[in-house]
Design a protein around this motif. Structure first.
Motif, PDB file in Angstrom:
ATOM      1  N   ARG A  23      -3.457  -4.916   6.624  1.00 33.80           N
ATOM      2  CA  ARG A  23      -3.240  -6.408   6.018  1.00 33.80           C
ATOM      3  C   ARG A  23      -3.769  -6.869   4.645  1.00 33.80           C
ATOM      4  N   VAL A  24      -3.631  -5.806   3.851  1.00 34.95           N
ATOM      5  CA  VAL A  24      -3.951  -5.844   2.451  1.00 34.95           C
ATOM      6  C   VAL A  24      -2.976  -6.184   1.630  1.00 34.95           C
ATOM      7  N   HIS A  25      -2.949  -7.351   0.691  1.00 34.03           N
ATOM      8  CA  HIS A  25      -1.938  -7.417  -0.305  1.00 34.03           C
ATOM      9  C   HIS A  25      -2.157  -6.990  -1.621  1.00 34.03           C
ATOM     10  N   VAL A  26      -1.364  -6.262  -2.111  1.00 35.38           N
ATOM     11  CA  VAL A  26      -1.809  -5.989  -3.594  1.00 35.38           C
ATOM     12  C   VAL A  26      -0.937  -7.257  -4.506  1.00 35.38           C
ATOM     13  N   VAL A  27      -1.985  -7.739  -5.286  1.00 35.59           N
ATOM     14  CA  VAL A  27      -1.757  -8.835  -5.940  1.00 35.59           C
ATOM     15  C   VAL A  27      -1.642  -8.686  -7.582  1.00 35.59           C
ATOM     16  N   GLY A  28      -2.043  -7.349  -7.904  1.00 40.24           N
ATOM     17  CA  GLY A  28      -1.876  -7.041  -9.353  1.00 40.24           C
ATOM     18  C   GLY A  28      -2.342  -5.721  -9.733  1.00 40.24           C
ATOM     19  N   GLY A  29      -2.145  -5.335 -10.857  1.00 37.68           N
ATOM     20  CA  GLY A  29      -2.959  -4.147 -11.328  1.00 37.68           C
ATOM     21  C   GLY A  29      -2.661  -3.726 -12.777  1.00 37.68           C
ATOM     22  N   ASN A  30      -2.623  -2.485 -12.939  1.00 36.62           N
ATOM     23  CA  ASN A  30      -2.418  -1.935 -14.167  1.00 36.62           C
ATOM     24  C   ASN A  30      -1.920  -0.479 -14.128  1.00 36.62           C
ATOM     25  N   LEU A  31      -0.887  -0.291 -15.286  1.00 32.65           N
ATOM     26  CA  LEU A  31      -0.462   1.022 -15.219  1.00 32.65           C
ATOM     27  C   LEU A  31      -0.700   1.434 -16.732  1.00 32.65           C
ATOM     28  N   THR A  32      -1.207   2.694 -16.911  1.00 28.01           N
ATOM     29  CA  THR A  32      -1.551   3.261 -18.162  1.00 28.01           C
ATOM     30  C   THR A  32      -0.959   4.720 -18.059  1.00 28.01           C
ATOM     31  N   ARG A  33      -0.688   5.337 -19.142  1.00 29.49           N
ATOM     32  CA  ARG A  33      -0.520   6.930 -19.295  1.00 29.49           C
ATOM     33  C   ARG A  33      -2.041   7.568 -19.191  1.00 29.49           C
ATOM     34  N   SER A  34      -2.100   8.612 -18.705  1.00 25.09           N
ATOM     35  CA  SER A  34      -3.239   9.463 -18.658  1.00 25.09           C
ATOM     36  C   SER A  34      -2.904  10.722 -19.380  1.00 25.09           C
ATOM     37  N   THR A  35      -3.923  10.815 -20.726  1.00 28.82           N
ATOM     38  CA  THR A  35      -4.042  12.121 -21.322  1.00 28.82           C
ATOM     39  C   THR A  35      -4.396  13.418 -20.564  1.00 28.82           C
ATOM     40  N   GLY A  36      -4.867  13.040 -19.377  1.00 26.69           N
ATOM     41  CA  GLY A  36      -5.414  13.994 -18.640  1.00 26.69           C
ATOM     42  C   GLY A  36      -5.040  13.969 -17.177  1.00 26.69           C
ATOM     43  N   PRO A  37      -5.958  13.899 -16.135  1.00 31.22           N
ATOM     44  CA  PRO A  37      -5.714  13.910 -14.753  1.00 31.22           C
ATOM     45  C   PRO A  37      -5.189  12.556 -14.230  1.00 31.22           C
ATOM     46  N   LEU A  38      -4.546  12.686 -13.194  1.00 31.26           N
ATOM     47  CA  LEU A  38      -3.926  11.364 -12.473  1.00 31.26           C
ATOM     48  C   LEU A  38      -5.054  10.787 -12.012  1.00 31.26           C
ATOM     49  N   LEU A  41      -1.341   7.527 -15.440  1.00 29.52           N
ATOM     50  CA  LEU A  41      -0.603   8.678 -14.934  1.00 29.52           C
ATOM     51  C   LEU A  41      -0.378   9.644 -15.950  1.00 29.52           C
ATOM     52  N   PRO A  42      -0.393  10.681 -15.579  1.00 25.55           N
ATOM     53  CA  PRO A  42       0.092  11.814 -16.746  1.00 25.55           C
ATOM     54  C   PRO A  42       1.600  11.729 -16.845  1.00 25.55           C
ATOM     55  N   PRO A  43       2.160  11.855 -18.144  1.00 26.09           N
ATOM     56  CA  PRO A  43       3.546  11.523 -18.325  1.00 26.09           C
ATOM     57  C   PRO A  43       4.611  12.378 -17.552  1.00 26.09           C
ATOM     58  N   GLY A  44       4.047  13.641 -17.068  1.00 24.12           N
ATOM     59  CA  GLY A  44       5.005  14.606 -16.515  1.00 24.12           C
ATOM     60  C   GLY A  44       4.860  14.311 -14.918  1.00 24.12           C
ATOM     61  N   LEU A  45       4.306  13.097 -14.720  1.00 17.92           N
ATOM     62  CA  LEU A  45       4.310  12.985 -13.070  1.00 17.92           C
ATOM     63  C   LEU A  45       5.718  12.446 -12.630  1.00 17.92           C
ATOM     64  N   LEU A  46       6.171  13.442 -11.613  1.00 16.65           N
ATOM     65  CA  LEU A  46       7.515  13.352 -11.082  1.00 16.65           C
ATOM     66  C   LEU A  46       7.772  11.794 -10.388  1.00 16.65           C
ATOM     67  N   ILE A  47       8.721  11.118 -10.520  1.00 20.38           N
ATOM     68  CA  ILE A  47       9.069   9.955  -9.870  1.00 20.38           C
ATOM     69  C   ILE A  47       8.941   9.769  -8.550  1.00 20.38           C
ATOM     70  N   ALA A  48       9.242  10.949  -7.975  1.00 20.06           N
ATOM     71  CA  ALA A  48       9.229  11.313  -6.457  1.00 20.06           C
ATOM     72  C   ALA A  48       7.745  11.047  -6.337  1.00 20.06           C
ATOM     73  N   ASP A  49       6.863  11.811  -6.680  1.00 28.96           N
ATOM     74  CA  ASP A  49       5.468  11.950  -6.608  1.00 28.96           C
ATOM     75  C   ASP A  49       4.892  10.385  -6.617  1.00 28.96           C
TER      76      ASP A  49
END
Lengths: 379, 379
Positions: free
Chosen positions: A120-135, A96-104
């Protein structure tokens, strides 16, 4: 307010808030080093991953956040559908680019969550990181299928009939329309509050489009993966080969032909080109057939069917939720041709392309992207 | 020659060329819409995903391509190790800047493939796409574990002893050294061809470092995930809770304490701080204890052990391939403290941080990143 104003725990809580209660097969969910799940008995597991990159697969100027989320999951669901698998769980990796709006951010997650719940897909986990470029949205999806019912690309034989689900060409036109709308913006003068809100949220400045064009736009923004059809084809063992059209019908025909060691003859007159798309292509002086078969983002299925098992197709179609159209036949001769006005020519879109010109590639797919008609794809 | 000069098929072929023959449980591998695998009987499945983003998790100026690949897989293996799981398969999603050199692409893949082979991970599929910005490597990894042997974070009780594997602080120092080397480059004058090649390939201009510092640098560049130790802890049911140290020891202590509903007292004098790291921290006037427990990139395991099952630990240590050091105890009192010079103070690193300052977060982890000591992390 942007995501930089939140802690990661808060962002994760916003995702969790949109997820349904965990299924009983989920032994350890979000909140540990990894997720732990009980496998489904007597079923093989099907796994795929696809990434959407801003500036390559979507443009935030005209694709609203929830559509980005929807598309990110839909492209993966389409891969499972093409294998005949029932979707099960997803891992969500967001850069995620740091400037991404919370609403977005919320909109993006809502788009994923809504389609996940419906399929019927369950999201069981994942990862969040900053992006220095695109979303970037990277989704790994797993599903299950009975081992003997797997729909591969390689099972077609000479004489098998080729079918395609739904219609083709609409998404390419939708994308073209959305692009034009940002190049030549026309602000709404209707004063419709809901519309204005929608536009400002999505950056979509397109207004007062005809319902026909709107339909094409929606086909681009919110493609409907053919999960149910894939399941029905697998259960009825109605298909000898199957593949999704993420890179266009032409690409899919070449891929199935190559994997199966056959050729193919596609009947130009039989192609289910979306009427609005045909109109728009023709109005621009382009050949509707070439544009529709080389345009991407149609998440339909290409299906090969043995002549003697054609009867099984009826049940699949009845419960698959989308019509199938017979568009051609597999041939002994290895050429892949378009049959038109009584003559055969090589099916357009079979060329070699460099990585720079390609939208995306998949190790699953192991394909060359065919040459693209400028304007028919997100670049 | 850059990846733009290749077709995607060629890039995929370069990946496939580095993979061992497919295992017999792989029913459909690279070359179809998705991979299909036979699940392992009587085992639960463990899934994790982690992304490395250029400019956030690594700097191509001083991290050679094979180390980027190694690290991308290692961070995921470390998550599986923390669950006690045996690694099985990976999906590889790469977003590549068009100007990426083919040699660097090959190096990246080689780094992944070498660690995958050593840890018996098979790459069953993935996705290649262009990036309009940074290089990103997103790996989804699955493994298996007996359901009753899963190592969670939440099982610690007051009185349990806390152990950490290996040593801490080395990776943080290694990163610091690599950073300084690009800020103040000193070119090699030794004329050693192999060195020069390595440097020009990696952009690493560090030369004539002492073996001690080199050890710290290698700990940063090529962390060794504690897969075998995790397996042994699970098999012997020796741990009441377990977590990896990807975000530092302090963070792991806070996470296990929070998940288990206990406090913890860490003995500063007992911490296995890498001697070279202790020296470097002290020489810079920093407190080695604070730096070592808040510095990231140590892919060690933090393990809680019930006093009465401490005997089981011996077997795990014997076959785990890495020593464990007793560093503290879980307490009834919920405070997480550092015991030092006869007094208790809050363990450094328990703060709230905004997303912008965090390196990465994981939905699996669901944590706040603690405040970072400047210079001890990849930013």
């Amino acid at each position: 307010m942007t995501i930089s104003d939140c802690s990661e725990r808060e962002l994760i809580a916003r995702i969790q808030a949109r997820l349904p209660p965990p299924p009983d097969w989920l032994l350890v969910g979000i909140g540990d080093d990894a997720a732990v799940v009980e496998p489904e008995r007597h079923r093989a597991e099907v796994l795929t991953v696809d990434a959407l990159v801003e500036g390559v697969h979507f443009d935030r100027a005209f694709v609203p956040p929830d559509a980005i989320g929807h598309r990110a999951l839909a492209v993966n669901l389409s891969d499972l559908a093409a294998m005949g698998a029932a979707p099960r769980l997803a891992l969500l990796s967001l850069a995620l680019p740091p400037g991404l709006l919370i609403a977005d951010f919320d909109g993006l997650v809502a788009g994923i969550a809504a389609l996940a719940e419906r399929t019927r897909v369950h999201v069981v986990g994942g990862n969040l990181t900053r992006s220095t470029g695109p979303l970037m949205i990277d989704i790994s999806l797993t599903g299950t299928v009975k081992p003997r019912q797997v729909l591969k690309r390689s099972g077609a034989r000479p004489g098998d009939t080729l079918y395609v689900s739904g219609t083709i060409g609409a998404a390419a036109v939708g994308l073209m329309m959305l692009r034009n709308s940002t190049t030549h913006p026309k602000r709404s003068t209707t004063g419709d509050t809901k519309d204005t809100e929608e536009q400002s949220r999505s950056g979509n400045v397109l207004t007062s489009v005809s319902p026909v064009v709107e339909r094409c736009i929606q086909r681009y923004l919110r493609p409907e993966p053919r999960v149910r059809l894939g399941l029905m084809l697998a259960r009825n063992r109605a298909a000898s080969a199957c593949m999704d059209l993420s890179d266009g019908l032409s690409d899919a025909v070449y891929q199935i032909a190559a994997a199966s060691g056959v050729g193919a003859r596609i009947d130009a007159g039989a192609l289910p080109i979306e009427p609005c798309a045909r109109e728009v292509f023709a109005a621009r002086g382009a050949d509707p057939v070439t544009e529709a078969i080389t345009g991407g983002d149609d998440y339909e299925l290409l299906v090969a069917v043995r002549p003697r098992t054609r009867g099984r197709l009826a049940a699949a179609i009845r419960h698959g939720g989308v019509p199938l159209t017979r568009i051609g036949v597999c041939t002994e001769d290895r050429a892949v041709v378009l049959s038109r006005d009584g003559g055969d020519t090589p099916l357009p879109g079979g060329g070699y392309s460099h990585f720079r010109s390609a939208e995306a590639s998949s190790l699953d797919h192991a394909r060359d992207d065919p040459a693209r008609v400028e304007g028919s794809r997100a670049t």
